[in-house]
Design an enzyme around this catalytic site. Sequence first.
Site, PDB file in Angstrom:
ATOM      1  N   LYS A 122       1.242  -0.759   0.126  1.00 56.27           N
ATOM      2  CA  LYS A 122       0.244  -0.027  -0.060  1.00 56.27           C
ATOM      3  C   LYS A 122       0.870   1.343   0.180  1.00 56.27           C
ATOM      4  O   LYS A 122       1.793   0.651   0.370  1.00 56.27           O
ATOM      5  CB  LYS A 122      -0.968   0.147   0.887  1.00 56.27           C
ATOM      6  CG  LYS A 122      -2.143   1.135   1.006  1.00 56.27           C
ATOM      7  CD  LYS A 122      -3.380   0.002  -0.011  1.00 56.27           C
ATOM      8  CE  LYS A 122      -4.974   0.595   0.231  1.00 56.27           C
ATOM      9  NZ  LYS A 122      -5.730  -0.055  -0.086  1.00 56.27           N
TER      10      LYS A 122
ATOM     11  N   GLY B  45     -20.809   6.224   5.258  1.00 53.66           N
ATOM     12  CA  GLY B  45     -20.181   6.400   3.778  1.00 53.66           C
ATOM     13  C   GLY B  45     -19.952   6.131   2.936  1.00 53.66           C
ATOM     14  O   GLY B  45     -20.674   4.647   2.568  1.00 53.66           O
ATOM     15  N   VAL B  46     -21.813   6.889   2.218  1.00 51.15           N
ATOM     16  CA  VAL B  46     -21.411   6.568   0.480  1.00 51.15           C
ATOM     17  C   VAL B  46     -20.515   7.416  -0.736  1.00 51.15           C
ATOM     18  O   VAL B  46     -21.187   7.910  -1.061  1.00 51.15           O
ATOM     19  CB  VAL B  46     -23.695   6.959   0.828  1.00 51.15           C
ATOM     20  CG1 VAL B  46     -23.576   6.202   1.411  1.00 51.15           C
ATOM     21  CG2 VAL B  46     -23.247   8.542   0.922  1.00 51.15           C
ATOM     22  N   GLY B  47     -19.448   7.583   0.069  1.00 47.79           N
ATOM     23  CA  GLY B  47     -18.938   7.973  -1.496  1.00 47.79           C
ATOM     24  C   GLY B  47     -18.389   7.179  -2.419  1.00 47.79           C
ATOM     25  O   GLY B  47     -19.354   6.368  -2.863  1.00 47.79           O
ATOM     26  N   LYS B  48     -16.842   6.881  -2.700  1.00 45.14           N
ATOM     27  CA  LYS B  48     -17.413   5.412  -3.939  1.00 45.14           C
ATOM     28  C   LYS B  48     -17.307   4.784  -4.014  1.00 45.14           C
ATOM     29  O   LYS B  48     -17.967   4.588  -5.186  1.00 45.14           O
ATOM     30  CB  LYS B  48     -15.216   5.461  -4.038  1.00 45.14           C
ATOM     31  CG  LYS B  48     -14.268   6.397  -4.557  1.00 45.14           C
ATOM     32  CD  LYS B  48     -13.013   5.789  -4.107  1.00 45.14           C
ATOM     33  CE  LYS B  48     -11.649   6.733  -5.171  1.00 45.14           C
ATOM     34  NZ  LYS B  48     -11.046   6.474  -5.495  1.00 45.14           N
ATOM     35  N   VAL B  49     -17.541   3.776  -2.615  1.00 46.03           N
ATOM     36  CA  VAL B  49     -17.938   1.999  -2.820  1.00 46.03           C
ATOM     37  C   VAL B  49     -19.074   2.275  -1.960  1.00 46.03           C
ATOM     38  O   VAL B  49     -20.231   1.249  -2.439  1.00 46.03           O
ATOM     39  CB  VAL B  49     -17.260   1.528  -2.018  1.00 46.03           C
ATOM     40  CG1 VAL B  49     -17.815   0.114  -1.620  1.00 46.03           C
ATOM     41  CG2 VAL B  49     -15.867   1.629  -2.389  1.00 46.03           C
ATOM     42  N   GLY B  50     -19.887   2.993  -1.559  1.00 45.94           N
ATOM     43  CA  GLY B  50     -20.572   3.025  -0.915  1.00 45.94           C
ATOM     44  C   GLY B  50     -21.985   3.355  -1.478  1.00 45.94           C
ATOM     45  O   GLY B  50     -23.222   2.609  -0.880  1.00 45.94           O
ATOM     46  N   HIS B  51     -22.064   4.170  -2.145  1.00 49.50           N
ATOM     47  CA  HIS B  51     -23.223   4.630  -3.104  1.00 49.50           C
ATOM     48  C   HIS B  51     -23.604   3.692  -3.776  1.00 49.50           C
ATOM     49  O   HIS B  51     -24.661   3.187  -4.118  1.00 49.50           O
ATOM     50  CB  HIS B  51     -23.351   6.027  -3.926  1.00 49.50           C
ATOM     51  CG  HIS B  51     -22.319   5.817  -4.975  1.00 49.50           C
ATOM     52  ND1 HIS B  51     -20.804   6.639  -5.018  1.00 49.50           N
ATOM     53  CD2 HIS B  51     -22.406   5.959  -6.283  1.00 49.50           C
ATOM     54  CE1 HIS B  51     -20.288   5.617  -6.651  1.00 49.50           C
ATOM     55  NE2 HIS B  51     -21.498   6.166  -7.003  1.00 49.50           N
TER      56      HIS B  51
END
Length: 385
Positions: free
Chosen positions: A100, A200-206
Amino acid sequence: MTDVQTPATHPAPGVLSRIFRTEQDGAPGDGHEQVVLCHDRSSGLKAIIAIHSTALGPALGGTRFFPYASEEAALEDALNLSRGMSYKNALAGLDLGGGKAVIIGDPNKDKNEAMLRAYGRFVESLRGRYITACDVGTYVQDMDVIARETEFVTGRSPENGGAGDSSILTAFGVFQGMRATAQARWGQPTLRGKRVGVAGVGKVGHYLVGHLVADGATVVITDVSEAAVNRVRAAHPEVEVVADTAALLQAKLDVYAPCALGGALTDATVAALGEFGTSIVCGAANNQLAHPGVEKDLADRGILYAPDYLVNSGGVIQVADEIEGFNFERAKNKATKIFDTTLEIFTRAAADGVPPAVAADRLAEKRMREISALRTVLLPSARRG
């Protein structure tokens, strides 16, 4: 390019011990193979690349761009995330190790072409020991810029021969893991009629919200970003919105899905989940357990926890497929198997009398140990003409 060096920030002894600690029985432990600090004065780049293990192959893991409070905090995050990638890639059945990278800074203010290209040259300097991809604060277009300086990058745009947005299969994989967890808990692989809270509804959450709504779940969301919330509301006006994570935990959820940054499952969070009757924790965030022992607390309270690095591996499956020439359907079929692996982990956990997180660790370590042992079999050198 200027400096490539092992930690010059003189982190606390506890952090240094994390880099070098290994297990006596041959399991991977927390010991890292290589940690590199990258500094380019002209562009302002300060980055850390952590390679935890190459037991299964080159270390694959994304690049996080984040305004860390200190270089020590950035290093600690890189160590935690790279270790998680070793386990994630192992459970996903990939012939890839774990690594990472983190770039220190505010991606909304500090990111620029020169910085990304400088970072790409540091990735190239590792000659394939580390392959990068997107993470928090970095996007497909950033990978295209980084790729101008190195071939060891995935998650590029489709027009540049890449897999595109890895959040798509990350969310799909989390949904498969959640279906499997529902099967284990309620006897049916569906969230229909269940109340699911997504933090959290950003990149993945949405994307995950879309799967849940289509499956018939009642979805409750929260996010620190008003724009992220509004995007979900526009697509799915039926979702409920609460002010913050504290309110979400009190929303009488059947399933809690942490999909933001790591460390979401603290003692206080787990106590709240138990108090309000949540049955399942399954989300996309990396390194959800705030400290060792949280996994046992979850089990003791009757909360079934789907290990994060198991269920959120759809994204790495997607970008790994890009290495050999991307095919979305092939990658999606591989991500579908997260359902079966999740059920296997629950079965092993029940048989061994341990929490699912322990069973997942054991299975990942077993694969790393067995495959790395193949290096004792000598292969002949290729004959040269």
